[in-house]
Write a protein that holds these residues in place. Sequence first.
Motif, PDB file in Angstrom:
ATOM      1  N   PHE A  82     -13.348   9.558  -8.947  1.00  0.00           N
ATOM      2  CA  PHE A  82     -12.517  10.766  -8.967  1.00  0.00           C
ATOM      3  C   PHE A  82     -12.509  11.433  -7.588  1.00  0.00           C
ATOM      4  CE2 PHE A  82     -12.230  10.185 -13.407  1.00  0.00           C
ATOM      5  CZ  PHE A  82     -11.267  11.042 -13.898  1.00  0.00           C
ATOM      6  N   ALA A  83     -13.656  11.420  -6.916  1.00  0.00           N
ATOM      7  CA  ALA A  83     -13.722  11.993  -5.568  1.00  0.00           C
ATOM      8  C   ALA A  83     -12.858  11.193  -4.600  1.00  0.00           C
ATOM      9  CB  ALA A  83     -15.168  12.026  -5.088  1.00  0.00           C
ATOM     10  N   LYS A  84     -12.888   9.882  -4.727  1.00  0.00           N
ATOM     11  CA  LYS A  84     -12.065   9.013  -3.879  1.00  0.00           C
ATOM     12  C   LYS A  84     -10.575   9.284  -4.125  1.00  0.00           C
ATOM     13  CE  LYS A  84     -10.904   4.086  -3.275  1.00  0.00           C
ATOM     14  NZ  LYS A  84     -10.924   4.035  -1.792  1.00  0.00           N
ATOM     15  N   ALA A  85     -10.199   9.389  -5.412  1.00  0.00           N
ATOM     16  CA  ALA A  85      -8.800   9.642  -5.764  1.00  0.00           C
ATOM     17  C   ALA A  85      -8.323  10.971  -5.197  1.00  0.00           C
ATOM     18  CB  ALA A  85      -8.626   9.614  -7.280  1.00  0.00           C
ATOM     19  N   LYS A  86      -9.165  11.990  -5.305  1.00  0.00           N
ATOM     20  CA  LYS A  86      -8.800  13.313  -4.789  1.00  0.00           C
ATOM     21  C   LYS A  86      -8.571  13.268  -3.286  1.00  0.00           C
ATOM     22  CE  LYS A  86     -10.261  18.163  -4.793  1.00  0.00           C
ATOM     23  NZ  LYS A  86     -11.311  19.130  -5.211  1.00  0.00           N
ATOM     24  N   ALA A  87      -9.433  12.551  -2.577  1.00  0.00           N
ATOM     25  CA  ALA A  87      -9.311  12.452  -1.120  1.00  0.00           C
ATOM     26  C   ALA A  87      -8.041  11.724  -0.713  1.00  0.00           C
ATOM     27  CB  ALA A  87     -10.533  11.746  -0.544  1.00  0.00           C
ATOM     28  N   THR A 124       0.819  -1.222   0.000  1.00  0.00           N
ATOM     29  CA  THR A 124       0.000   0.000   0.000  1.00  0.00           C
ATOM     30  C   THR A 124       0.850   1.268   0.000  1.00  0.00           C
ATOM     31  OG1 THR A 124      -0.214   0.036   2.413  1.00  0.00           O
ATOM     32  CG2 THR A 124      -1.893  -1.177   1.183  1.00  0.00           C
ATOM     33  N   ALA A 125       2.158   1.119  -0.116  1.00  0.00           N
ATOM     34  CA  ALA A 125       3.023   2.291  -0.259  1.00  0.00           C
ATOM     35  C   ALA A 125       3.143   2.694  -1.730  1.00  0.00           C
ATOM     36  CB  ALA A 125       4.405   2.016   0.314  1.00  0.00           C
ATOM     37  N   LYS A 126       2.734   1.810  -2.621  1.00  0.00           N
ATOM     38  CA  LYS A 126       2.885   2.084  -4.050  1.00  0.00           C
ATOM     39  C   LYS A 126       1.867   3.128  -4.506  1.00  0.00           C
ATOM     40  CE  LYS A 126       4.545  -2.592  -4.902  1.00  0.00           C
ATOM     41  NZ  LYS A 126       5.942  -2.238  -5.191  1.00  0.00           N
ATOM     42  N   PRO A 127       2.265   4.043  -5.399  1.00  0.00           N
ATOM     43  CA  PRO A 127       1.314   5.030  -5.927  1.00  0.00           C
ATOM     44  C   PRO A 127       0.240   4.346  -6.754  1.00  0.00           C
ATOM     45  CG  PRO A 127       3.403   5.132  -7.120  1.00  0.00           C
ATOM     46  CD  PRO A 127       3.616   4.209  -5.967  1.00  0.00           C
ATOM     47  N   VAL A 128      -0.968   4.938  -6.773  1.00  0.00           N
ATOM     48  CA  VAL A 128      -2.123   4.309  -7.418  1.00  0.00           C
ATOM     49  C   VAL A 128      -2.764   5.252  -8.440  1.00  0.00           C
ATOM     50  CG1 VAL A 128      -4.454   3.398  -7.046  1.00  0.00           C
ATOM     51  CG2 VAL A 128      -2.641   2.829  -5.435  1.00  0.00           C
ATOM     52  N   LEU A 129      -3.090   4.697  -9.595  1.00  0.00           N
ATOM     53  CA  LEU A 129      -3.891   5.381 -10.614  1.00  0.00           C
ATOM     54  C   LEU A 129      -5.177   4.584 -10.798  1.00  0.00           C
ATOM     55  CD1 LEU A 129      -4.419   7.301 -13.055  1.00  0.00           C
ATOM     56  CD2 LEU A 129      -3.156   5.656 -14.456  1.00  0.00           C
ATOM     57  N   TYR A 130      -6.320   5.232 -10.562  1.00  0.00           N
ATOM     58  CA  TYR A 130      -7.608   4.576 -10.802  1.00  0.00           C
ATOM     59  C   TYR A 130      -8.022   4.806 -12.249  1.00  0.00           C
ATOM     60  CZ  TYR A 130      -8.050   4.205  -5.708  1.00  0.00           C
ATOM     61  OH  TYR A 130      -7.844   3.905  -4.391  1.00  0.00           O
ATOM     62  N   VAL A 131      -8.342   3.730 -12.943  1.00  0.00           N
ATOM     63  CA  VAL A 131      -8.835   3.802 -14.318  1.00  0.00           C
ATOM     64  C   VAL A 131     -10.307   3.415 -14.313  1.00  0.00           C
ATOM     65  CG1 VAL A 131      -8.658   2.859 -16.648  1.00  0.00           C
ATOM     66  CG2 VAL A 131      -6.588   3.309 -15.330  1.00  0.00           C
ATOM     67  N   CYS A 132     -11.160   4.367 -14.649  1.00  0.00           N
ATOM     68  CA  CYS A 132     -12.614   4.135 -14.673  1.00  0.00           C
ATOM     69  C   CYS A 132     -12.998   3.607 -16.047  1.00  0.00           C
ATOM     70  CB  CYS A 132     -13.363   5.438 -14.391  1.00  0.00           C
ATOM     71  SG  CYS A 132     -12.889   6.229 -12.842  1.00  0.00           S
ATOM     72  N   ASN A 133     -13.331   2.333 -16.118  1.00  0.00           N
ATOM     73  CA  ASN A 133     -13.723   1.714 -17.388  1.00  0.00           C
ATOM     74  C   ASN A 133     -15.213   1.938 -17.610  1.00  0.00           C
ATOM     75  OD1 ASN A 133     -13.833   0.209 -19.704  1.00  0.00           O
ATOM     76  ND2 ASN A 133     -13.725  -1.777 -18.675  1.00  0.00           N
ATOM     77  N   VAL A 134     -15.539   2.750 -18.617  1.00  0.00           N
ATOM     78  CA  VAL A 134     -16.931   3.154 -18.860  1.00  0.00           C
ATOM     79  C   VAL A 134     -17.403   2.637 -20.213  1.00  0.00           C
ATOM     80  CG1 VAL A 134     -16.664   5.239 -17.457  1.00  0.00           C
ATOM     81  CG2 VAL A 134     -16.274   5.360 -19.932  1.00  0.00           C
ATOM     82  N   ASN A 135     -18.724   2.727 -20.456  1.00  0.00           N
ATOM     83  CA  ASN A 135     -19.276   2.423 -21.768  1.00  0.00           C
ATOM     84  C   ASN A 135     -18.860   3.482 -22.779  1.00  0.00           C
ATOM     85  OD1 ASN A 135     -20.713   0.000 -21.270  1.00  0.00           O
ATOM     86  ND2 ASN A 135     -22.351   1.156 -20.276  1.00  0.00           N
ATOM     87  N   GLU A 190      -4.506   9.533  -8.450  1.00  0.00           N
ATOM     88  CA  GLU A 190      -4.941  10.064  -9.730  1.00  0.00           C
ATOM     89  C   GLU A 190      -6.015   9.165 -10.319  1.00  0.00           C
ATOM     90  OE1 GLU A 190      -2.088  11.574 -12.542  1.00  0.00           O
ATOM     91  OE2 GLU A 190      -0.493  11.542 -11.052  1.00  0.00           O
ATOM     92  N   ALA A 191      -6.811   9.700 -11.245  1.00  0.00           N
ATOM     93  CA  ALA A 191      -7.851   8.915 -11.904  1.00  0.00           C
ATOM     94  C   ALA A 191      -8.014   9.386 -13.338  1.00  0.00           C
ATOM     95  CB  ALA A 191      -9.179   9.041 -11.152  1.00  0.00           C
ATOM     96  N   VAL A 192      -8.370   8.462 -14.228  1.00  0.00           N
ATOM     97  CA  VAL A 192      -8.672   8.781 -15.617  1.00  0.00           C
ATOM     98  C   VAL A 192      -9.883   7.959 -16.050  1.00  0.00           C
ATOM     99  CG1 VAL A 192      -6.307   9.378 -16.268  1.00  0.00           C
ATOM    100  CG2 VAL A 192      -7.096   7.028 -16.531  1.00  0.00           C
TER     101      VAL A 192
END
Length: 366
Positions: A226-231, A200-211, A235-237
């Motif tokens: 995106f709100a979770k990532a900001k908190a 859990t020390a590793k940096p995380v990027l959330y990728v939101c897979n959408v339609n 990062e998120a894309v």
Amino acid sequence: MGFRCGIVGLPNVGKSTLFNALTQTQAAQAANYPFCTIEPNVGNVAVPDPRLDMLAGIAGSAKIIETQLAFVDIAGLVRGASKGEGLGNQFLGNIREVDAIVHVLRCFENDDIQHVDDRVDPIADADTVDTELMLSDLESLEKRVPNLAKKGQQGDKEAKIAAAVLGRALDLLREGKPARLTDVKDEEEQRLFDQAQLLTAKPVLYVCNVNEEDAAEGNALSAKVFAKAKAEGAEAVVVSAAIEAEIATMEPADRAEFLSDLGLAETGLARVIRAGYSLLHLLTFFTVGPKEARAWTIPVGAKAPQAAGAIHSDFERGFIRAETIAYPDYVAHKGESGARDSGKLRAEGKEYVVQDGDVLLFRFNV
């Protein structure tokens, strides 16, 4: 330099589809059932950078070589992974070997694609993976910290420092927070903290897979991510893995029109790659000449000899100086000779901290 991003997530969220699109191969078997990915597949992908094309055009370079990142497609995780459930031990071991985590979350509804928990809730999915990683780290530190503290009391200075920083990480984990939020005081603490290889020390990027219809703007589910990532300071894309898979099969000339029709300025994968690059705190420097224009990857804060070593160890060992031109100056003065004549070419020594976009020529002697 082997910078690796591990693609993780629950089964059937689009990890392997995303990986296939990233690497433009079918190396990973994308199938609608859990654990279709058993061994981690690895693919190297070019980091898009329009500056490289500009430099090659000015210098008349015969070849363009982009810098690259490695993406690793890791088997899907289920609850209990920290205790060995499913492919848990293998999953955790594979994550330990990557530098950053790309966490794919399902942000689309589709009755034809089974969800392992029979519901679509990206925050709950993220929490499932986060919990398993935190439980693994918690178990590790609850054994390690008391032993380090004991050694510290017996006069082992390094153990005392490690016990302090890892003790703060343990406190966070007990509160249900990832170790990457640990307050690290100095370089020695950072070295020992990194040595612990906490998941859990590793940096995380959330990728939101959408339609497909949500690829441009996202949707209500991706907004929650995106709100979770900001908190969390992550990062998120937003990406539509289905769109990216289709683009990967197209001729390059057809891609721009296809993207435009969907209201997209660039591929989602370009955003993922750049975000992964940023996540790892990397920068790009260039070498430019008639034979090739090439981008190179080094960590932010690296000095000139380290940059030289990215090309060849002999360059670092025998480093003398780096002839340096900032990217805007190279472009404004139309190349090396123009920059030199205008006084924009600088001779930098061993303590020079390389800046993103620097065009470098190394002088060395071995």
